[in-house]
Design a protein around this motif. Structure first.
Motif, PDB file in Angstrom:
ATOM      1  N   TRP A 133       0.844  -1.197   0.000  1.00 40.85           N
ATOM      2  CA  TRP A 133       0.000   0.000   0.000  1.00 40.85           C
ATOM      3  C   TRP A 133       0.883   1.251   0.000  1.00 40.85           C
ATOM      4  CZ3 TRP A 133      -4.888  -0.579  -1.086  1.00 40.85           C
ATOM      5  CH2 TRP A 133      -5.524  -1.785  -0.764  1.00 40.85           C
ATOM      6  N   PRO A 134       0.500   2.266  -0.772  1.00 38.99           N
ATOM      7  CA  PRO A 134       1.270   3.520  -0.744  1.00 38.99           C
ATOM      8  C   PRO A 134       1.115   4.225   0.591  1.00 38.99           C
ATOM      9  CG  PRO A 134      -0.724   3.792  -2.051  1.00 38.99           C
ATOM     10  CD  PRO A 134      -0.644   2.334  -1.705  1.00 38.99           C
ATOM     11  N   LYS A 135       2.034   5.133   0.881  1.00 39.83           N
ATOM     12  CA  LYS A 135       1.972   5.904   2.119  1.00 39.83           C
ATOM     13  C   LYS A 135       0.714   6.767   2.137  1.00 39.83           C
ATOM     14  CE  LYS A 135       6.049   4.676   3.773  1.00 39.83           C
ATOM     15  NZ  LYS A 135       6.197   3.915   5.028  1.00 39.83           N
ATOM     16  N   MET A 136       0.125   6.904   3.326  1.00 36.91           N
ATOM     17  CA  MET A 136      -1.060   7.737   3.500  1.00 36.91           C
ATOM     18  C   MET A 136      -0.828   8.732   4.630  1.00 36.91           C
ATOM     19  SD  MET A 136      -3.905   4.753   2.908  1.00 36.91           S
ATOM     20  CE  MET A 136      -2.721   3.411   3.018  1.00 36.91           C
ATOM     21  N   LYS A 137      -1.203   9.969   4.403  1.00 35.69           N
ATOM     22  CA  LYS A 137      -0.961  11.028   5.383  1.00 35.69           C
ATOM     23  C   LYS A 137      -1.915  10.934   6.561  1.00 35.69           C
ATOM     24  CE  LYS A 137       0.624  14.731   2.291  1.00 35.69           C
ATOM     25  NZ  LYS A 137       0.297  16.106   1.821  1.00 35.69           N
ATOM     26  N   SER A 138      -1.451  11.403   7.706  1.00 38.53           N
ATOM     27  CA  SER A 138      -2.348  11.559   8.854  1.00 38.53           C
ATOM     28  C   SER A 138      -3.207  12.801   8.643  1.00 38.53           C
ATOM     29  CB  SER A 138      -1.541  11.672  10.144  1.00 38.53           C
ATOM     30  OG  SER A 138      -0.672  12.794  10.082  1.00 38.53           O
ATOM     31  N   LEU A 139      -4.260  12.919   9.417  1.00 33.04           N
ATOM     32  CA  LEU A 139      -5.179  14.043   9.273  1.00 33.04           C
ATOM     33  C   LEU A 139      -4.504  15.335   9.720  1.00 33.04           C
ATOM     34  CD1 LEU A 139      -8.145  14.780   8.549  1.00 33.04           C
ATOM     35  CD2 LEU A 139      -8.689  14.505  10.973  1.00 33.04           C
ATOM     36  N   SER A 140      -4.662  16.378   8.916  1.00 34.54           N
ATOM     37  CA  SER A 140      -4.059  17.680   9.225  1.00 34.54           C
ATOM     38  C   SER A 140      -5.018  18.541  10.040  1.00 34.54           C
ATOM     39  CB  SER A 140      -3.702  18.396   7.923  1.00 34.54           C
ATOM     40  OG  SER A 140      -4.838  18.479   7.085  1.00 34.54           O
ATOM     41  N   GLU A 141      -4.523  19.713  10.459  1.00 32.55           N
ATOM     42  CA  GLU A 141      -5.355  20.620  11.256  1.00 32.55           C
ATOM     43  C   GLU A 141      -6.611  21.051  10.493  1.00 32.55           C
ATOM     44  OE1 GLU A 141      -4.879  21.405  14.351  1.00 32.55           O
ATOM     45  OE2 GLU A 141      -2.974  20.344  14.517  1.00 32.55           O
ATOM     46  N   ASN A 142      -6.428  21.315   9.206  1.00 32.80           N
ATOM     47  CA  ASN A 142      -7.531  21.750   8.352  1.00 32.80           C
ATOM     48  C   ASN A 142      -7.536  20.872   7.103  1.00 32.80           C
ATOM     49  OD1 ASN A 142      -7.579  24.293  10.037  1.00 32.80           O
ATOM     50  ND2 ASN A 142      -5.676  24.661   8.900  1.00 32.80           N
ATOM     51  N   ILE A 143      -8.684  20.807   6.436  1.00 30.50           N
ATOM     52  CA  ILE A 143      -8.719  20.092   5.160  1.00 30.50           C
ATOM     53  C   ILE A 143      -9.440  20.931   4.116  1.00 30.50           C
ATOM     54  CG2 ILE A 143      -8.577  17.780   6.137  1.00 30.50           C
ATOM     55  CD1 ILE A 143     -11.599  17.520   5.748  1.00 30.50           C
ATOM     56  N   MET A 144      -8.982  20.783   2.901  1.00 31.67           N
ATOM     57  CA  MET A 144      -9.609  21.423   1.759  1.00 31.67           C
ATOM     58  C   MET A 144      -9.962  20.305   0.776  1.00 31.67           C
ATOM     59  SD  MET A 144      -8.141  24.659  -0.465  1.00 31.67           S
ATOM     60  CE  MET A 144      -7.424  25.385   1.008  1.00 31.67           C
ATOM     61  N   LEU A 145     -11.221  20.180   0.422  1.00 36.66           N
ATOM     62  CA  LEU A 145     -11.696  19.103  -0.434  1.00 36.66           C
ATOM     63  C   LEU A 145     -12.134  19.649  -1.783  1.00 36.66           C
ATOM     64  CD1 LEU A 145     -14.044  17.372   2.193  1.00 36.66           C
ATOM     65  CD2 LEU A 145     -11.667  16.770   1.689  1.00 36.66           C
ATOM     66  N   LYS A 146     -11.868  18.901  -2.833  1.00 36.19           N
ATOM     67  CA  LYS A 146     -12.403  19.254  -4.149  1.00 36.19           C
ATOM     68  C   LYS A 146     -13.390  18.171  -4.573  1.00 36.19           C
ATOM     69  CE  LYS A 146      -9.805  19.269  -7.988  1.00 36.19           C
ATOM     70  NZ  LYS A 146     -10.433  18.375  -8.995  1.00 36.19           N
ATOM     71  N   ILE A 147     -14.591  18.575  -4.910  1.00 34.47           N
ATOM     72  CA  ILE A 147     -15.597  17.633  -5.381  1.00 34.47           C
ATOM     73  C   ILE A 147     -15.190  17.165  -6.780  1.00 34.47           C
ATOM     74  CG2 ILE A 147     -18.018  17.277  -5.970  1.00 34.47           C
ATOM     75  CD1 ILE A 147     -17.679  17.691  -3.023  1.00 34.47           C
ATOM     76  N   ASP A 148     -14.818  15.894  -6.881  1.00 28.42           N
ATOM     77  CA  ASP A 148     -14.362  15.356  -8.161  1.00 28.42           C
ATOM     78  C   ASP A 148     -15.391  14.475  -8.846  1.00 28.42           C
ATOM     79  OD1 ASP A 148     -11.851  16.572  -8.500  1.00 28.42           O
ATOM     80  OD2 ASP A 148     -10.942  15.197  -7.048  1.00 28.42           O
ATOM     81  N   SER A 149     -16.493  14.199  -8.173  1.00 26.42           N
ATOM     82  CA  SER A 149     -17.593  13.488  -8.814  1.00 26.42           C
ATOM     83  C   SER A 149     -18.864  13.743  -8.032  1.00 26.42           C
ATOM     84  CB  SER A 149     -17.319  11.982  -8.877  1.00 26.42           C
ATOM     85  OG  SER A 149     -18.335  11.318  -9.612  1.00 26.42           O
ATOM     86  N   VAL A 150     -19.959  13.907  -8.746  1.00 18.80           N
ATOM     87  CA  VAL A 150     -21.276  14.084  -8.136  1.00 18.80           C
ATOM     88  C   VAL A 150     -22.188  13.006  -8.704  1.00 18.80           C
ATOM     89  CG1 VAL A 150     -23.289  15.580  -7.918  1.00 18.80           C
ATOM     90  CG2 VAL A 150     -20.985  16.554  -7.790  1.00 18.80           C
ATOM     91  N   ILE A 151     -22.745  12.170  -7.827  1.00 24.90           N
ATOM     92  CA  ILE A 151     -23.604  11.064  -8.257  1.00 24.90           C
ATOM     93  C   ILE A 151     -24.971  11.239  -7.596  1.00 24.90           C
ATOM     94  CG2 ILE A 151     -23.869   8.564  -8.386  1.00 24.90           C
ATOM     95  CD1 ILE A 151     -20.833   8.358  -7.939  1.00 24.90           C
ATOM     96  N   LEU A 152     -25.987  11.439  -8.403  1.00 25.06           N
ATOM     97  CA  LEU A 152     -27.313  11.754  -7.878  1.00 25.06           C
ATOM     98  C   LEU A 152     -28.300  10.603  -8.011  1.00 25.06           C
ATOM     99  CD1 LEU A 152     -27.615  15.446  -9.154  1.00 25.06           C
ATOM    100  CD2 LEU A 152     -26.834  14.605  -6.917  1.00 25.06           C
ATOM    101  N   ASP A 153     -27.807   9.396  -8.289  1.00 27.66           N
ATOM    102  CA  ASP A 153     -28.674   8.223  -8.294  1.00 27.66           C
ATOM    103  C   ASP A 153     -29.206   7.990  -6.881  1.00 27.66           C
ATOM    104  OD1 ASP A 153     -27.984   7.929 -10.907  1.00 27.66           O
ATOM    105  OD2 ASP A 153     -26.579   6.286 -10.581  1.00 27.66           O
ATOM    106  N   SER A 154     -30.373   7.390  -6.778  1.00 29.17           N
ATOM    107  CA  SER A 154     -30.963   7.152  -5.453  1.00 29.17           C
ATOM    108  C   SER A 154     -30.079   6.231  -4.616  1.00 29.17           C
ATOM    109  CB  SER A 154     -32.370   6.558  -5.591  1.00 29.17           C
ATOM    110  OG  SER A 154     -32.328   5.362  -6.347  1.00 29.17           O
ATOM    111  N   VAL A 155     -29.402   5.280  -5.267  1.00 30.88           N
ATOM    112  CA  VAL A 155     -28.460   4.393  -4.595  1.00 30.88           C
ATOM    113  C   VAL A 155     -27.274   4.177  -5.524  1.00 30.88           C
ATOM    114  CG1 VAL A 155     -28.064   2.108  -3.590  1.00 30.88           C
ATOM    115  CG2 VAL A 155     -30.301   3.172  -3.366  1.00 30.88           C
ATOM    116  N   THR A 156     -26.066   4.182  -4.961  1.00 28.06           N
ATOM    117  CA  THR A 156     -24.865   3.894  -5.742  1.00 28.06           C
ATOM    118  C   THR A 156     -24.228   2.619  -5.198  1.00 28.06           C
ATOM    119  OG1 THR A 156     -24.484   6.256  -6.080  1.00 28.06           O
ATOM    120  CG2 THR A 156     -22.637   4.780  -6.542  1.00 28.06           C
ATOM    121  N   THR A 157     -24.037   1.644  -6.072  1.00 26.66           N
ATOM    122  CA  THR A 157     -23.486   0.362  -5.625  1.00 26.66           C
ATOM    123  C   THR A 157     -21.962   0.401  -5.613  1.00 26.66           C
ATOM    124  OG1 THR A 157     -23.327  -0.619  -7.831  1.00 26.66           O
ATOM    125  CG2 THR A 157     -25.457  -0.777  -6.715  1.00 26.66           C
ATOM    126  N   THR A 158     -21.387  -0.539  -4.882  1.00 27.68           N
ATOM    127  CA  THR A 158     -19.926  -0.660  -4.884  1.00 27.68           C
ATOM    128  C   THR A 158     -19.417  -1.082  -6.255  1.00 27.68           C
ATOM    129  OG1 THR A 158     -20.265  -2.862  -3.929  1.00 27.68           O
ATOM    130  CG2 THR A 158     -19.607  -1.111  -2.429  1.00 27.68           C
TER     131      THR A 158
END
Length: 773
Positions: free
Chosen positions: A542-567
């Motif tokens: 597994w690649p390295k993963m960062k610990s949680l920072s003081e603040n986070i900034m998120l970019k919405i990279d996908s919007v799915i408006l189906d009533s249910v989204t399957t795996t």
């Protein structure tokens, strides 16, 4: 047929309904108990009288049954999950499997994709079983759940599996399907932590008609409860006199499909038939009589009159899209038009359109393929009865074909000895070895624009193996093996088994344990620390993963408006499964069928985070402009920005209304994380297991606070200040700022019901990080 009493009720020893909650009177219950010579007890005591309570209490290591910390008796994985599980555990100082851990090979058994990578995984699995003391079941010996039924289930025990259909309730085992990290916790001596679940009594009465099979009962139940969400994350406890007329195979066929109701697990009363099952499988000590004590209280009760169940069919694209075959055959155009319209709503971003109406030929419905397979369809009795129905008929030389997969080699052997296999072969059926491929698109992929009828577990879009990106579309309808056989005898024209006069005699099943004794590696409690793990070139850490920072900034990279989204939509199944030992390779397929542009957008977000590490002043102009827009909106001046951003992680985020229905596969979360995912936002999560997967991979599973209505768009930036400190202090609500092209608005997000270990995992950035600490 199926009637729901949402307010629950009181049932005596699992056989007699005393009263429903709506008719409750303390005198009525007291008088009943007195008449039975029982002590009068409170409702709190009646809650403890379920089978569920006694099993959970026995496996709970906390001092509070309301906050369960469970340890299981055995674990199970297959060859698209065990490599990642073992790699995760290795990163956290794995030395030995502390409980029996069964590594089966029933998903990538064909070794047909990617050169050596599938068999490399199998070789790795055997070397791990030898090194750490596991049980290794080679390819084609058994599908995961059939092996666990035959060899590992025990009445009163608990089993955790990295497959969503981990259900052995008919044998008295409370089994749960979860993502791989939950198995890692058990391997490393940790616990499975949940609040005590609500318990739903599934009260069976009367006897099924001839020609009605377990899938018909299961689909009837799923139809009634799935869309209402009334059993979500609850335990289904099967009770009632109707149980005792059902064979163990029939019970297991219903039981394995309870996953599609979104319940947590299931458990059944046991009897002499279950005792005989264990004796046949040479494990008589595994049996224990199980039934509720005295009067048990159930949070809800669902009554199923088995005598009124008809042959059923689940049309594309969900196991809950259920109709009676009678209604479908009587009104083919009306029903198929509705199903076609609903199915195409799920394909609205595709140029492809599903056409079900063209399956109507001269007023009849003509299907193209039949499959009886896997943990749901491949049982001994299902296949015997299929042969009974098709005997003397033949499939014909037209386009229709049928394949049958016995669920284990012992079943296959007994079917050969009893003459069942020759009967099916003479009728034109293809007989294949134990394999789960038809359930997730790794074998028997139907032709373009064709309809396959299957006694398997799911019929999500493209799960049968078609590739919409290549202009392909086909679909699956779920049916019982009996009606699939009847349809096959009618050369592909849809026919319920109740229309066929057949001999339903079931010859005795003979279990030959030499098949396993001569091939399965039984290494539990015998680890060899000197054994070297054998890695193929596709098996990556597994690649390295960062610990949680003081603040986070998120970019919405996908919007799915189906009533249910399957795996399956989050990370497609089929041939992609072959790459699941290579996190970076597999991540390339994330949302590939639902949102093909997502991977590139997520990678861009990950690169943005890497640039932030180099410092605010070193940002490229286009990225600096994005940051400055957010900082301006927040009122953070230029002198403070560098310091603020040094304490801020930037990550990718998906917004979906209700994601996570279906498989337990943790890759639906880990692939997002590998691509730089930091959080998801939803209205609700379809299953506990998907939400747990997000947490275990260090992704914050936000939900919108009640009453919040935000029209998220791809490219929106969300800033949450002080997230780390708020999480540590126990906050559950987080004020966020959403900045878009033409928007600037506050959003209230929530992280509810996090346990202490879950918070520690999120703060560390992943389960691996947490355990390495």
């Amino acid at each position: 047929m199926v009637k729901v009493f949402a307010d629950g009720g009181y049932i005596y020893k699992g056989r007699e309904i005393v009263c429903m909650a709506e008719d409750f009177s303390s005198d009525r219950v007291s008088n009943f108990l007195t008449a039975q010579g029982e002590d009068i007890v409170s409702k709190d005591e009646m809650i403890k009288n379920t089978m569920t309570y006694s099993i959970l209490e026995a496996h709970n290591v906390s001092d509070n049954v309301k906050g369960l910390r469970l340890k299981f008796d055995a674990l199970a994985s297959h060859d698209i999950t065990y490599v990642g599980i073992i790699q995760t555990a290795r990163a956290s100082a794995l030395e030995q499997f502390p409980i029996p851990y069964v590594l089966t090979n029933c998903h990538n058994s064909l070794c047909a994709v990617g050169g050596t990578i599938n068999e490399d995984d199998h070789i790795f699995g055997l070397s791990a079983a030898k090194k750490y003391g596991g049980i290794y079941v080679p390819a084609h010996q058994a599908v995961i759940h059939q092996y666990m039924r035959e060899m590992m289930a025990k009445s009163g025990s608990m089993i955790l599996g990295s497959d969503s259909h981990t259900r052995y309730g008919a044998l008295g085992t409370l089994a749960i399907g979860e993502g791989g990290p939950e198995l890692v916790k058990q391997i490393l001596g940790k616990t499975y932590d949940i609040a005590y679940p609500k318990v739903v009594g599934i009260y069976l009465e009367n006897k099924p008609k001839k020609g009605v099979g377990p899938q018909d009962v299961a689909l009837s139940l799923i139809k009634e409860v799935f869309s209402k969400g009334i059993v979500k994350n609850k335990v289904l406890e099967f009770i009632g006199p109707g149980i005792f007329d059902l064979s163990v195979d029939f019970r297991s066929g219903i039981d394995v499909m309870t996953t599609e109701t979104t319940c947590l697990s299931s458990i059944w009363m046991t009897d002499d038939k279950v005792k005989e099952y264990y004796e046949i499988h040479k494990r008589p000590d595994a049996y224990k009589k199980m039934e509720p004590k005295s009067i048990a209280y159930y949070d809800s009760i669902i009554k199923i009159d088995l005598s009124k169940i008809k042959p059923m069919i689940a049309l594309p694209f969900h196991p809950s899209n259920v109709y009676s075959m009678e209604d479908l055959i009587t009104n083919p155009y009306d029903v198929l038009s509705i199903a076609e319209k609903e199915a195409n709503l799920q394909l609205e971003d595709s140029a492809l359109k599903l056409n079900l109406v063209d399956k109507i030929v001269d007023g009849k419905i003509k299907v193209d393929q039949g499959i009886i397979a896997g943990c749901a369809g491949g049982s001994y009795e299902n296949i015997v009865n299929a042969a009974n129905i098709i005997k003397g008929s033949f499939v014909g030389d037209d386009y229709y074909n049928i394949s049958v997969y016995p669920a284990s080699q012992p079943i296959y052997m007994s079917l050969i000895k009893n003459g069942v296999i020759p009967t099916l072969m003479q009728a034109g059926a293809n007989i294949k070895t134990a394999f789960c491929g038809p359930c997730f698109g790794a074998s028997d992929v139907p032709g373009n624009k064709t309809l396959s009828i299957r006694h398997t577990t799911r019929n999500f879009p493209s799960r049968e193996g078609s590739k919409p990106s290549d202009g392909q579309i086909s679909s699956v309808a779920l049916m019982d093996a009996l009606s699939i056989a009847a349809t096959s005898a009618n050369k592909g024209y849809l026919t319920p088994a109740t229309d066929i006069d057949f001999d339903d005699y079931i010859p005795n099943y003979e279990f030959d344990d030499a098949i396993y004794n001569n091939r399965v590696y039984f290494g539990f409690s015998k680890p060899n620390k000197n054994e070297d793990l054998r890695f193929g070139p596709n098996i990556k850490d597994w690649p390295k993963m960062k610990s949680l920072s003081e603040n986070i900034m998120l970019k919405i990279d996908s919007v799915i408006l189906d009533s249910v989204t399957t795996t399956d939509e989050l990370i497609p199944s089929g041939e992609t499964s072959s790459y699941r030992s290579n996190p970076l390779k597999l991540a390339e397929f994330t949302l590939s069928r639902k949102d093909p542009g997502y991977v590139d957008r997520a990678k861009a977000s990950k690169n943005f985070d890497l640039e932030l590490e180099a410092g605010y002043m070193n940002l490229r102009e286009e990225l600096k402009a994005i940051v400055d827009k957010v900082m301006d909106a927040k009122g953070i001046n230029e002198d403070e920005r560098a310091d603020f951003l040094s304490k801020t992680n930037f990550g990718s985020c998906i917004f979906a209304l209700k994601p996570g229905d279906g498989s337990a596969r943790e890759q639906a979360a880990s692939c997002q994380r590998v691509l730089g995912g930091l959080a998801n936002i939803s209205v609700e999560y379809a299953t506990k297991r998907y939400r747990s997967n997000l947490i275990n991979w260090g992704m914050l599973p936000f939900t919108l606070a009640k009453g919040e209505a935000v029209n998220f768009e791809v490219g929106d930036i969300i800033l949450i200040e002080g997230i780390k400190e708020a999480l540590i202090s126990g906050e559950s609500k987080f004020e966020a700022l959403c900045i878009g092209k033409d928007k600037k608005e506050k959003v209230l997000l929530e992280l509810n019901d996090l346990t202490k270990p879950e918070k520690e995992i999120l703060l560390a950035g992943s389960l691996i990080n947490s355990y390495q600490k």
